[in-house]
Motif scaffolding. Structure first.
Motif, short mmCIF file in Angstrom:
data_model
loop_
_atom_site.label_atom_id
_atom_site.label_comp_id
_atom_site.label_asym_id
_atom_site.label_seq_id
_atom_site.Cartn_x
_atom_site.Cartn_y
_atom_site.Cartn_z
N UNK A 1 0.83 -1.21 0.00
CA UNK A 1 0.00 0.00 0.00
C UNK A 1 0.86 1.26 0.00
N UNK A 2 0.33 2.33 -0.59
CA UNK A 2 1.00 3.62 -0.56
C UNK A 2 0.28 4.52 0.42
N UNK A 3 0.96 5.60 0.83
CA UNK A 3 0.42 6.46 1.87
C UNK A 3 0.02 7.83 1.39
N UNK A 4 -0.22 8.70 2.35
CA UNK A 4 -0.65 10.08 2.10
C UNK A 4 0.39 10.81 1.25
N UNK A 5 -0.08 11.46 0.19
CA UNK A 5 0.80 12.23 -0.68
C UNK A 5 1.41 11.46 -1.82
N UNK A 6 1.33 10.13 -1.78
CA UNK A 6 1.92 9.31 -2.83
C UNK A 6 1.04 9.32 -4.08
N UNK A 7 1.61 8.89 -5.19
CA UNK A 7 0.83 8.67 -6.40
C UNK A 7 0.04 7.37 -6.27
N UNK A 8 -1.18 7.37 -6.81
CA UNK A 8 -1.95 6.13 -6.92
C UNK A 8 -2.03 5.74 -8.39
N UNK A 9 -2.03 4.41 -8.63
CA UNK A 9 -1.84 3.94 -9.99
C UNK A 9 -3.06 3.34 -10.66
N UNK A 10 -3.19 3.64 -11.95
CA UNK A 10 -4.19 3.04 -12.83
C UNK A 10 -3.48 2.15 -13.84
#
Length: 383
Positions: A184-193
């Motif tokens: 998992x990624x956290x606050x401020x990170x990029x989220x991926x499609x």
């Protein structure tokens, strides 16, 4: 990106802290992010499984490593300042699980996805047709009840029965693996499609922190990034639709249950979503946890118990009622993400989780896994 308040209460999570080569366990005290990592309490898993998580986070000796405002700002800046801690997802060794179709609006949108076979241009017409056919307020149905089974029979007769209606009002909840521990990624990170997707959306959710004994000890915010076209083509593509690089976001911190902050607080929470595009597009929505059709306790029981154990505990996304349908690029085209969208998910008791959208192939690759953490903690004599 913008950052909202940090709520009061017992907050803890993880961060890369300057001077250390492995993630540290941190909390927030008096406006400071405090490193409370210690031998035997060197991971979020260790703290959660100790049986005294709230006491430990409240009383553990620690070292202030930065003002919380500076740490949050650095998160939103992509961790550009090397002298300031960078927040990570606030879990580590826990399994990352999710529940789906737990709200009636989400249920209907999943049926539309299935009927559209991934073609977003058909969504509006199908939505009208299906709502006319159902003609029942499904939000009043208790999943698995006699009344729900009668609706199921009526829908089968009308020819609109769906696997999504099965898990929405049938006896068994949909529980799936959203991602692997440490992914998992956290606050401020990029989220991926995933780059194959042309119809996708954020899913603003509450996620529960659950111990290996099935005890719910805290909550955080989550974005269960979803590819509507991929899942709509076939439910057997759920893994491809849900589990991709940077597709699970959690944070900014876990808030532990204590005092007036309880699971009942979560059950009454209103989750706000805001999407701001580089094209000037703004989408806002809300998801009211009071309208969930399966209780959080029942979803946890469907996940962990005699039928399935999680020795390191788990985090469980509870699902969302918000499925964006606002037209973005023209009438009837509905909503889909564009690269650069900023997604903010918030509720007063948990704060705000903000991420920027990118392709999963362009987000930073996931390279630090369980084996790396354990080796680093062993080297630091923290296990």
């Amino acid at each position: 990106m913008s950052s909202d308040h940090i709520p009061d209460g017992l907050l803890f999570g993880r961060a890369w802290v300057p001077g250390f080569d492995h993630p540290r366990v941190v909390t927030v005290r008096d406006g400071q992010v405090v490193d409370i990592t210690a031998p035997g309490m060197a991971s979020v898993r260790d703290v959660a499984e100790s049986g005294r998580a709230a006491e430990y986070v409240r009383t553990a000796p620690g070292q202030a490593v930065g003002a919380v405002e500076a740490v949050m700002a650095n998160a939103l800046a992509g961790g550009s300042r090397q002298d300031v801690p960078r927040l990570l997802a606030p879990i580590d060794l826990q399994a990352i699980k999710a529940s789906g179709v737990t709200f009636v609006v989400s249920l209907l949108e999943r049926v539309i996805e299935e009927q559209a076979r991934g073609d977003k241009s058909r969504a509006d017409a199908l939505r009208s047709e299906i709502l006319d056919l159902i003609g029942t307020d499904l939000s009043q149905l208790v999943p698995g009840s006699d009344a729900a089974m009668k609706v199921k029979a009526a829908l089968i007769e009308k020819g609109v029965w769906s696997q999504y209606l099965e898990v929405g009002i049938g006896p068994d909840a949909e529980i799936f693996t959203k991602g692997q521990p440490m992914s998992a990624v956290g606050h401020g990170a990029e989220v991926g499609l995933h780059p194959i997707s042309t119809w996708n959306n954020p899913e603003p959710e509450v996620a529960l922190l659950v111990t290996s004994k099935g005890e719910i000890i805290g909550a955080t915010l989550g974005n269960d990034v979803n590819l509507r076209d991929v899942e709509g083509r076939s439910a057997l593509l759920l893994g491809k639709a849900k589990d991709n690089n940077a597709s699970a976001s959690l944070g900014p911190f876990v808030r532990l249950f204590e005092g007036d902050f309880t699971l009942e607080t979560i059950k009454q929470a209103e989750i706000a979503l805001r999407v701001e595009g580089e094209d000037g597009f703004v989408l806002e929505g809300r998801s009211n946890m009071a309208e969930i059709s399966r209780t959080p306790e029942s979803l946890v029981s469907a996940t962990i118990g005699d039928h399935h154990q999680y020795p390191d505990g788990l985090v469980l996304y509870l699902g969302t009622m918000f499925a964006p349908v606002q037209d973005r690029d023209g009438a009837g085209k509905g909503f889909t993400h564009k690269i650069g969208d900023v997604v903010s998910i918030s509720t007063p008791s948990l704060g705000t989780l903000t991420n920027r959208v990118n392709l999963s192939t362009k987000c930073p690759p996931w390279t630090y896994g369980t084996s790396h953490l354990l080796r680093d903690l062993a080297r630091a004599n923290l296990l």
